[in-house]
Design a protein around this motif. Sequence first.
Motif, PDB file in Angstrom:
ATOM      1  N   HIS A 115     -13.063  70.977 -58.488  1.00  0.00           N
ATOM      2  CA  HIS A 115     -12.355  72.190 -58.084  1.00  0.00           C
ATOM      3  C   HIS A 115     -12.191  73.101 -59.291  1.00  0.00           C
ATOM      4  N   VAL A 116     -12.375  74.377 -59.089  1.00  0.00           N
ATOM      5  CA  VAL A 116     -12.152  75.341 -60.177  1.00  0.00           C
ATOM      6  C   VAL A 116     -11.135  76.380 -59.732  1.00  0.00           C
ATOM      7  N   GLN A 117     -10.241  76.712 -60.645  1.00  0.00           N
ATOM      8  CA  GLN A 117      -9.262  77.769 -60.388  1.00  0.00           C
ATOM      9  C   GLN A 117      -9.713  79.026 -61.132  1.00  0.00           C
ATOM     10  N   LEU A 118      -9.948  80.076 -60.374  1.00  0.00           N
ATOM     11  CA  LEU A 118     -10.318  81.342 -61.007  1.00  0.00           C
ATOM     12  C   LEU A 118      -9.109  82.266 -61.065  1.00  0.00           C
ATOM     13  N   VAL A 119      -8.932  82.912 -62.199  1.00  0.00           N
ATOM     14  CA  VAL A 119      -7.903  83.936 -62.346  1.00  0.00           C
ATOM     15  C   VAL A 119      -8.621  85.274 -62.292  1.00  0.00           C
ATOM     16  N   ASP A 120      -8.317  86.071 -61.287  1.00  0.00           N
ATOM     17  CA  ASP A 120      -8.955  87.381 -61.264  1.00  0.00           C
ATOM     18  C   ASP A 120      -8.156  88.338 -62.140  1.00  0.00           C
ATOM     19  N   VAL A 121      -8.823  88.824 -63.177  1.00  0.00           N
ATOM     20  CA  VAL A 121      -8.150  89.715 -64.131  1.00  0.00           C
ATOM     21  C   VAL A 121      -8.511  91.181 -63.881  1.00  0.00           C
ATOM     22  N   GLY A 122      -9.197  91.421 -62.769  1.00  0.00           N
ATOM     23  CA  GLY A 122      -9.650  92.785 -62.470  1.00  0.00           C
ATOM     24  C   GLY A 122      -8.535  93.828 -62.452  1.00  0.00           C
ATOM     25  N   PRO A 123      -7.429  93.577 -61.756  1.00  0.00           N
ATOM     26  CA  PRO A 123      -6.395  94.613 -61.668  1.00  0.00           C
ATOM     27  C   PRO A 123      -5.795  95.002 -63.025  1.00  0.00           C
ATOM     28  N   ARG A 124      -5.842  94.091 -64.008  1.00  0.00           N
ATOM     29  CA  ARG A 124      -5.297  94.435 -65.322  1.00  0.00           C
ATOM     30  C   ARG A 124      -6.426  94.645 -66.348  1.00  0.00           C
ATOM     31  N   ASP A 125      -7.063  93.576 -66.742  1.00  0.00           N
ATOM     32  CA  ASP A 125      -8.092  93.664 -67.780  1.00  0.00           C
ATOM     33  C   ASP A 125      -9.232  94.571 -67.323  1.00  0.00           C
ATOM     34  N   GLY A 126      -9.535  94.497 -66.026  1.00  0.00           N
ATOM     35  CA  GLY A 126     -10.626  95.305 -65.487  1.00  0.00           C
ATOM     36  C   GLY A 126     -10.304  96.782 -65.459  1.00  0.00           C
ATOM     37  N   LEU A 127      -9.129  97.103 -64.926  1.00  0.00           N
ATOM     38  CA  LEU A 127      -8.805  98.526 -64.735  1.00  0.00           C
ATOM     39  C   LEU A 127      -8.295  99.216 -65.983  1.00  0.00           C
ATOM     40  N   GLN A 128      -7.845  98.441 -66.987  1.00  0.00           N
ATOM     41  CA  GLN A 128      -7.080  99.097 -68.055  1.00  0.00           C
ATOM     42  C   GLN A 128      -7.858 100.147 -68.840  1.00  0.00           C
ATOM     43  N   ASN A 129      -9.183 100.003 -68.895  1.00  0.00           N
ATOM     44  CA  ASN A 129      -9.951 101.001 -69.646  1.00  0.00           C
ATOM     45  C   ASN A 129     -10.488 102.145 -68.789  1.00  0.00           C
ATOM     46  N   GLU A 130     -10.143 102.136 -67.511  1.00  0.00           N
ATOM     47  CA  GLU A 130     -10.588 103.230 -66.641  1.00  0.00           C
ATOM     48  C   GLU A 130      -9.888 104.521 -67.047  1.00  0.00           C
ATOM     49  N   LYS A 131     -10.693 105.559 -67.230  1.00  0.00           N
ATOM     50  CA  LYS A 131     -10.080 106.840 -67.624  1.00  0.00           C
ATOM     51  C   LYS A 131      -9.345 107.496 -66.464  1.00  0.00           C
ATOM     52  N   GLN A 132      -9.995 107.457 -65.307  1.00  0.00           N
ATOM     53  CA  GLN A 132      -9.390 108.043 -64.108  1.00  0.00           C
ATOM     54  C   GLN A 132      -8.215 107.156 -63.675  1.00  0.00           C
ATOM     55  N   PHE A 133      -7.035 107.739 -63.485  1.00  0.00           N
ATOM     56  CA  PHE A 133      -5.873 106.925 -63.110  1.00  0.00           C
ATOM     57  C   PHE A 133      -6.036 106.391 -61.691  1.00  0.00           C
ATOM     58  N   VAL A 134      -5.831 105.104 -61.558  1.00  0.00           N
ATOM     59  CA  VAL A 134      -5.923 104.467 -60.241  1.00  0.00           C
ATOM     60  C   VAL A 134      -4.503 104.378 -59.680  1.00  0.00           C
ATOM     61  N   PRO A 135      -4.243 104.978 -58.534  1.00  0.00           N
ATOM     62  CA  PRO A 135      -2.870 104.977 -58.004  1.00  0.00           C
ATOM     63  C   PRO A 135      -2.333 103.556 -57.802  1.00  0.00           C
ATOM     64  N   ALA A 136      -1.032 103.403 -57.972  1.00  0.00           N
ATOM     65  CA  ALA A 136      -0.406 102.089 -57.815  1.00  0.00           C
ATOM     66  C   ALA A 136      -0.733 101.483 -56.448  1.00  0.00           C
ATOM     67  N   GLY A 137      -0.803 102.346 -55.438  1.00  0.00           N
ATOM     68  CA  GLY A 137      -1.085 101.855 -54.083  1.00  0.00           C
ATOM     69  C   GLY A 137      -2.439 101.154 -54.013  1.00  0.00           C
ATOM     70  N   VAL A 138      -3.402 101.688 -54.727  1.00  0.00           N
ATOM     71  CA  VAL A 138      -4.744 101.076 -54.737  1.00  0.00           C
ATOM     72  C   VAL A 138      -4.690  99.748 -55.502  1.00  0.00           C
ATOM     73  N   LYS A 139      -3.972  99.732 -56.611  1.00  0.00           N
ATOM     74  CA  LYS A 139      -3.855  98.493 -57.387  1.00  0.00           C
ATOM     75  C   LYS A 139      -3.195  97.396 -56.553  1.00  0.00           C
ATOM     76  N   ILE A 140      -2.141  97.774 -55.863  1.00  0.00           N
ATOM     77  CA  ILE A 140      -1.417  96.786 -55.030  1.00  0.00           C
ATOM     78  C   ILE A 140      -2.330  96.275 -53.919  1.00  0.00           C
ATOM     79  N   GLU A 141      -3.035  97.206 -53.298  1.00  0.00           N
ATOM     80  CA  GLU A 141      -3.953  96.818 -52.227  1.00  0.00           C
ATOM     81  C   GLU A 141      -5.062  95.895 -52.762  1.00  0.00           C
ATOM     82  N   LEU A 142      -5.537  96.198 -53.961  1.00  0.00           N
ATOM     83  CA  LEU A 142      -6.556  95.352 -54.593  1.00  0.00           C
ATOM     84  C   LEU A 142      -6.035  93.922 -54.753  1.00  0.00           C
ATOM     85  N   VAL A 143      -4.814  93.794 -55.256  1.00  0.00           N
ATOM     86  CA  VAL A 143      -4.228  92.461 -55.442  1.00  0.00           C
ATOM     87  C   VAL A 143      -4.078  91.762 -54.090  1.00  0.00           C
TER      88      VAL A 143
END
Lengths: 310, 310
Positions: B6-34
């Motif tokens: 069994h492997v446990q994956l930690v999805d770091v997309g909402p933080r590590d992934g998005l943090q360098n995006e120049k265009q601001f991603v609305p909180a609603g989209v981040k929450i929906e992503l999670v």
Amino acid sequence: MNLPTHVQLVDVGPRDGLQNEKQFVPAGVKIELVRRLRAAGLKHIEVTSFVSPKWVPQMADNAEVMRGLRRSIDDPRDVRYAVLVPNLQGMDAALAAPREEWPDDVVVFASASEAFSQKNINCSIAESIERFRPVVARALEHGLAVRGAMSCTVGCPYEGEVAPERVGMLAKLMKDIGVQHVGVADTLGVGTPLKVQRALDAALRHYGVDQVSGHFHDTYGQALANTLASLELGIWQFDASVAGLGGCPYAKGATGNVATEDMVYLLHGMGIETGIDLDALIDVGVYISVALGREPVSRVSKAVRAKRVG
Amino acid sequence: MNLPTHVQLVDVGPRDGLQNEKQFVPAGVKIELVRRLRAAGLKHIEVTSFVSPKWVPQMADNAEVMRGLRRSIDDPRDVRYAVLVPNLQGMDAALAAPREEWPDDVVVFASASEAFSQKNINCSIAESIERFRPVVARALEHGLAVRGAMSCTVGCPYEGEVAPERVGMLAKLMKDIGVQHVGVADTLGVGTPLKVQRALDAALRHYGVDQVSGHFHDTYGQALANTLASLELGIWQFDASVAGLGGCPYAKGATGNVATEDMVYLLHGMGIETGIDLDALIDVGVYISVALGREPVSRVSKAVRAKRVG
């Protein structure tokens, strides 16, 4: 782990890579591609195929390519040229040229999946092997080496998963007609390490570890993991395609052959020698990609070039 | 080989992934992503960071995101939320919210490369560890778990190769201040299997195999081969980023975090359970990629979607 210290890569870009290109690539460009691969350190290159130009118009210039690559018979053959041959007619066409223009290796092919064989070449696996029997005999008579490419050894677009037993059966059929080396191809790129190891193990029941190579597609991004799994079995010969030339006819827009650049980076990073100059190879990938009007499909090429421009 | 089942994956997309995006991603989209990641079966997600909005404007909505993800205290916590925290101020900000909005894990970070530490966070490795000492204490007091992210464990953009001893030293420093788990990150994606195994081995001298995870970037296409090499050491926890969110700030245009989709495909193909529904995950990757106006950076996503449209 008993990893090999040296790996031999066969660049299949000029043949397997280019064959599905719609835009015709002039023979001069193909010849230059082969020369540049050689200059970058490749010692084994699949250069063309002697198939009917009706099937594969891109390879209609096979004789011209071989002429451009002609080597004096007294030349020390420090590089091996392989050509794909589908039948006796193709074999004879390859041998019709002066000896200086002959290939060193002839590649015959068959599928481990019955459905794929039927759909791809319109005959059963057994029939395809019978068709190759005289081809192999003729090649050996003329002192050429014969390699067998076994496609769909992990998955098939029509049958799904392919059992390792099928790979073993096909390897045995290849062995019976005199094929000296078999390549275990994951044509769809669907394989993962344990499945690939099982396919290789099946081939290794009939061929020694020095007579089996891996041919992996990177469609699902698994090719390097599958290469690592193969190295762990002692496999030290692999096909790859500079700039990832080739695409995947079964999933449009998807990645095909693993890029030689990515393979070399993996191997050198593990301290395994290839004799290849990675920077020169990246430039070869750029050369052919520019000729095709696209970007190299290689993460190593992309990352290294991004660093070069700062 | 003793591979984990069994492997446990930690999805770091909402933080590590998005943090360098120049265009601001609305909180609603981040929450929906999670939420969608959770629905696809992810049990561990890095959701935001409590850094200064001056440094990382993309994460300025951290409190809003945590509010959107609030869970009743009596909820069975079948999913763990992790947040990155750079200092005591950030830790206090995360704890300022009602308890229902607290994360489960706090992530602190340091580099195995002295030069990277100086250039990236303007202090020495030792100073960064001292800065985290009270953060770790505060997190533990509040019943939160603490994970340490160790960056540049294989290569550094300023120093080149990083010796495994440096990774061991950093792991020991992390251990000394109470960090309960360490992630061995190949921040540049330059690692290959044997180098990654040496970095992991160095961490394993101070932490048990259940307290060490792998965090690989796919910049050079090596992430899955490195994952296989890690699995062979018994490592069963990995970070990954849906749709390969993140890019690589050290090689513009190059690939960054390994895509969760590609990891899941590898693992499932090897018969290793993740609890994740790959098809649903691919859809999550499409969701966030559409929001960002781009294609998912995942070969599995590309191949599967190419097959879907036939």
